[in-house]
Write an enzyme that holds these catalytic residues in place. Structure first.
Site, PDB file in Angstrom:
ATOM      1  N   LEU A  87       0.863  -1.175   0.000  1.00 12.89           N
ATOM      2  CA  LEU A  87       0.000   0.000   0.000  1.00 12.89           C
ATOM      3  C   LEU A  87       0.902   1.229   0.000  1.00 12.89           C
ATOM      4  O   LEU A  87       1.964   1.221   0.617  1.00 12.89           O
ATOM      5  CB  LEU A  87      -0.899   0.031   1.242  1.00 12.89           C
ATOM      6  CG  LEU A  87      -1.980  -1.053   1.369  1.00 12.89           C
ATOM      7  CD1 LEU A  87      -2.667  -0.940   2.718  1.00 12.89           C
ATOM      8  CD2 LEU A  87      -2.995  -0.947   0.252  1.00 12.89           C
ATOM      9  N   ASP A  88       0.486   2.280  -0.685  1.00 19.17           N
ATOM     10  CA  ASP A  88       1.252   3.527  -0.660  1.00 19.17           C
ATOM     11  C   ASP A  88       1.418   3.989   0.781  1.00 19.17           C
ATOM     12  O   ASP A  88       0.567   3.722   1.644  1.00 19.17           O
ATOM     13  CB  ASP A  88       0.542   4.617  -1.461  1.00 19.17           C
ATOM     14  CG  ASP A  88       0.649   4.393  -2.970  1.00 19.17           C
ATOM     15  OD1 ASP A  88       1.381   3.472  -3.373  1.00 19.17           O
ATOM     16  OD2 ASP A  88      -0.004   5.126  -3.727  1.00 19.17           O
ATOM     17  N   ARG A  89       2.482   4.724   1.024  1.00 12.60           N
ATOM     18  CA  ARG A  89       2.776   5.183   2.378  1.00 12.60           C
ATOM     19  C   ARG A  89       1.612   5.943   3.000  1.00 12.60           C
ATOM     20  O   ARG A  89       1.319   5.786   4.189  1.00 12.60           O
ATOM     21  CB  ARG A  89       4.033   6.072   2.349  1.00 12.60           C
ATOM     22  CG  ARG A  89       4.468   6.585   3.706  1.00 12.60           C
ATOM     23  CD  ARG A  89       5.775   7.351   3.602  1.00 12.60           C
ATOM     24  NE  ARG A  89       5.647   8.513   2.748  1.00 12.60           N
ATOM     25  CZ  ARG A  89       5.204   9.696   3.157  1.00 12.60           C
ATOM     26  NH1 ARG A  89       4.843   9.866   4.420  1.00 12.60           N
ATOM     27  NH2 ARG A  89       5.122  10.709   2.333  1.00 12.60           N
TER      28      ARG A  89
END
Length: 402
Positions: free
Chosen positions: A173-175
């Site tokens: 997942l993106d940060r």
């Protein structure tokens, strides 16, 4: 500090360049590494050595030019000093600033590392099975070590606080995204689950808050995506051509369904058919309904970030006001431990009063700085700290964790 090692100097080097203690990827994160303050999770600064092998495009460049061009977070003068002092080495040996790098050579960079803070929400373990781990990832925390982050990651926190290691991400997942993460506990299991994801047997769904009234009927965006890794930004291919001619688009498809709307914003269910970098974010931008707080894709006109060494998503993180943590962590201990003094590294670009690269001056107050330590003085002004000084630092850290 447990797990630290001694770096031995080559014979004939200056007497001042004594052995010093540092951390490597072999040193696991520990609970004492973290400080919690005002809803943020900080990592105590530590010494670390980055090691890589020269890529083909690096060959033929001087060691200083290589670092100045590839790693823009520090100044040219810093890299000159780091090479002269032996903090940057080639094949474990000190070199001159005019040294020309060859392909595949071992390049090492020893430095005092400061990690950016993240929000202090817990990484919740939802299901812990024999070969699979499912957790909830809070926003702002990277999944695994990358860029400026090593300990302030989901993998690092799970190892420090739950003793869970090794872990193999099945997906990422993106940060800035929160949600469920699945980890495998073996490489074979991770490969098996990734194959299921690629075959469509496991599907991911996301919920996004977007600007405007999203259409009630399902919207399918089938548009190729180009990703510029240096800028950390994706683009939709227009008329079979990317905005940046150097990049070729990859097929990408996402299905969107409105959940509800208040006339100003809409909640949208997002089902990615493919898995490209920033796919949902850039496809929502393409649909005319970008994610409400996604500064990277709210506008088509985003200034270059790589030129100044600033992370692509930093603008978005600046807008995030951290909630007060409801974590089990003891904030009174956090405040006390944060006031302890740490040693200044004279060559560190973040010691004593500089925020990490990419933060505004008005955010300086959130950054955990080193302050002057009253112990032994540093050995030569441009060189690494002495063995005794670094041990004094680690004794200070150990006392905080006891």
């Amino acid at each position: 500090m447990s797990g630290s090692g001694k770096r031995k100097r080559d014979d004939g080097e200056e007497a001042e360049m004594e052995a010093i203690v540092w951390q490597t990827p072999a040193n696991p994160p520990e609970p004492r590494d973290y400080i919690f303050r005002s809803g943020r999770r900080y990592v105590r600064p530590y010494y670390f050595e980055f090691i890589s092998h020269a890529k083909k495009r690096w060959a033929g460049k001087t060691i200083v030019d290589l670092f100045a061009e590839e790693f823009k977070g520090r100044s040219y003068d810093y890299y000159v000093s780091a090479v002269k002092c032996g903090r940057i080495r080639v094949d474990d040996k000190m070199v001159d600033t005019s040294y020309v790098v060859q392909s595949s050579q071992k390049i090492s960079h020893f430095l005092h590392r400061h990690e950016p803070p993240v929000l202090a929400g817990d990484v919740l373990v939802l299901q812990n099975e024999a070969d699979i781990l499912t957790v909830y990832k809070p926003a702002s925390v990277p999944v695994h070590p990358c860029g400026q982050y090593r300990k302030n990651t989901v993998v690092g926190i799970l190892q420090a606080e739950h003793g869970l290691a090794p872990l193999y991400p099945v997906h990422r997942l993106d940060r800035l995204v929160s949600g469920l993460l699945i980890f495998a506990k073996s490489a074979d299991k991770a490969d098996f689950l990734r194959q299921q994801v690629e075959a469509g047997l496991l599907q991911k769904e996301y919920i996004a808050k977007v600007i405007g009234v999203f259409p009630e009927k399902e919207v399918v965006i089938d548009a190729n995506i180009c990703y510029n890794a240096r800028e950390g930004r994706s683009f939709v291919e227009i008329n079979d051509s990317c905005i940046d001619k150097a990049f070729k688009g990859k097929t990408a498809c996402t299905k969107f369904t409105q959940i509800n709307t208040n006339g100003k914003y809409s909640l949208v269910l997002c089902k990615p058919v493919t898995g490209r970098t920033h796919q949902i974010r850039v496809h929502l931008q393409c649909a005319g309904h970008p994610i409400a707080n996604d500064m990277l894709y709210l506008s088509e006109d985003v200034p270059s970030r790589s030129a100044n060494g600033v992370g692509a998503d930093r603008a978005a993180s600046r807008t995030c006001k951290p909630p007060m943590s409801n974590s089990h962590k003891d904030d009174s201990f956090a405040e006390d431990s944060a006031s302890e003094e740490f040693s200044i590294d004279p060559m560190c670009t973040n010691c004593p009063n500089l925020p990490p690269k990419g933060y505004d001056e008005d955010e300086e107050g959130i950054w955990l700085h080193c302050v002057r330590y009253s112990g032994p003085a540093w050995s030569p002004p441009c060189g690494p700290p002495s063995y005794e000084v670094v041990h004094s630092l680690f004794r200070c850290l150990d006392s905080l964790g006891s």
